[in-house]
Design an enzyme around this catalytic site. Structure first.
Site, PDB file in Angstrom:
ATOM      1  N   CYS A  19      -0.907   6.083   8.365  1.00  0.00           N
ATOM      2  CA  CYS A  19      -2.167   5.462   8.944  1.00  0.00           C
ATOM      3  C   CYS A  19      -1.480   5.710  11.177  1.00  0.00           C
ATOM      4  O   CYS A  19      -1.371   7.131  11.747  1.00  0.00           O
ATOM      5  CB  CYS A  19      -1.924   4.110   8.947  1.00  0.00           C
ATOM      6  SG  CYS A  19      -3.214   3.349   9.807  1.00  0.00           S
ATOM      7  N   HIS A  75      -3.849   4.720   3.799  1.00  0.00           N
ATOM      8  CA  HIS A  75      -2.109   3.963   3.031  1.00  0.00           C
ATOM      9  C   HIS A  75      -1.952   4.220   1.628  1.00  0.00           C
ATOM     10  O   HIS A  75      -3.129   3.923   0.786  1.00  0.00           O
ATOM     11  CB  HIS A  75      -2.859   2.348   3.280  1.00  0.00           C
ATOM     12  CG  HIS A  75      -2.566   2.274   4.867  1.00  0.00           C
ATOM     13  ND1 HIS A  75      -1.327   1.542   5.611  1.00  0.00           N
ATOM     14  CD2 HIS A  75      -3.594   1.367   5.107  1.00  0.00           C
ATOM     15  CE1 HIS A  75      -1.686   1.253   6.671  1.00  0.00           C
ATOM     16  NE2 HIS A  75      -3.117   1.491   6.619  1.00  0.00           N
ATOM     17  N   GLU A  87       0.354   3.477   0.036  1.00  0.00           N
ATOM     18  CA  GLU A  87       1.177   2.078  -0.593  1.00  0.00           C
ATOM     19  C   GLU A  87      -0.096   1.189  -1.775  1.00  0.00           C
ATOM     20  O   GLU A  87       0.222   0.305  -2.055  1.00  0.00           O
ATOM     21  CB  GLU A  87       1.914   1.704   0.306  1.00  0.00           C
ATOM     22  CG  GLU A  87       1.149   0.892   2.081  1.00  0.00           C
ATOM     23  CD  GLU A  87       1.422   1.590   2.637  1.00  0.00           C
ATOM     24  OE1 GLU A  87       0.152   0.785   3.255  1.00  0.00           O
ATOM     25  OE2 GLU A  87       0.901   2.903   2.905  1.00  0.00           O
TER      26      GLU A  87
END
Length: 200
Positions: free
Chosen positions: A77, A180, A182
């Site tokens: 990001c 992202h 995650e």
């Protein structure tokens, strides 16, 4: 395996640490230069504002440390954007790993496109790269961003929102993803696992 997650007062770091923990990686959030240099992998995540992030990196000499890393390195990001040459966010000179400009999304139709882009989007035109090993075609990943990196020779995947942009970049030991991982379910977990399993 030791993973250094670079600390530079950005948001969204804890979820990256949790994701790495789920994969069995020993990760530490740190701005200690020696710990970063000695790590097997380095991850540079974050959400925040480009110019203040760069000021913090320079105050800790982390800008030079990042440029000199030789182990596999992953920007996420804001981490991707700071690895580029220049950001339109407060006219910020960034790290220059990728000779790419970061621009702000400007929607032609504010009813159709909202800025920031928040949500799932497809990875398109995926290049042959070890980060994509075992990932099925047309994967979706989760984005939260108002700025984007232009397409370049270092683009290994792109997405479309208002126009095409670099979803992922790769140069030498440096990898970067705008989304992202995650927060991107199985696809994101697979991307992180592939990064951890890269050969030095």
């Amino acid at each position: 395996m030791k993973v250094a997650v670079i600390k530079y007062n950005s948001g969204n770091v804890q979820s990256v640490l949790y994701a790495l923990e789920r994969l069995g990686a020993k990760a530490e959030l740190t701005d200690d230069i020696e710990k970063i240099k000695s790590a097997d992998r380095v991850i540079f995540p974050g959400q925040g504002e480009a110019s203040s992030a760069m000021r913090y990196l320079k105050s800790k000499n982390l800008d030079q440390v990042i440029k000199e890393t030789t182990q596999p390195f992953l920007g996420i990001c804001l981490g991707l954007q700071l690895l580029c040459d220049h950001s339109e966010e407060n006219n910020t000179e960034c790290l220059g790993i990728f000779p790419v400009k970061v621009k702000k999304f400007i929607p032609e139709n504010s009813q159709e496109f909202k800025v920031p882009q928040i949500g799932w989007n497809e990875l398109e035109k995926i290049m042959d790269n070890p980060l994509f090993r075992g990932i099925k075609p047309h994967p979706f990943v989760y984005y939260v961003h108002s700025f984007y990196a232009e397409l370049s020779e270092f683009t290994i995947a792109q997405s479309h929102y208002i126009h095409d942009f670099s979803a992922m970049l790769h140069k030498d030991n440096f990898f970067a993803i705008q989304a992202h991982p995650e927060k991107s379910g199985e696809v994101g977990e697979h991307l992180l696992k592939n990064f951890l399993n890269l050969r030095n």
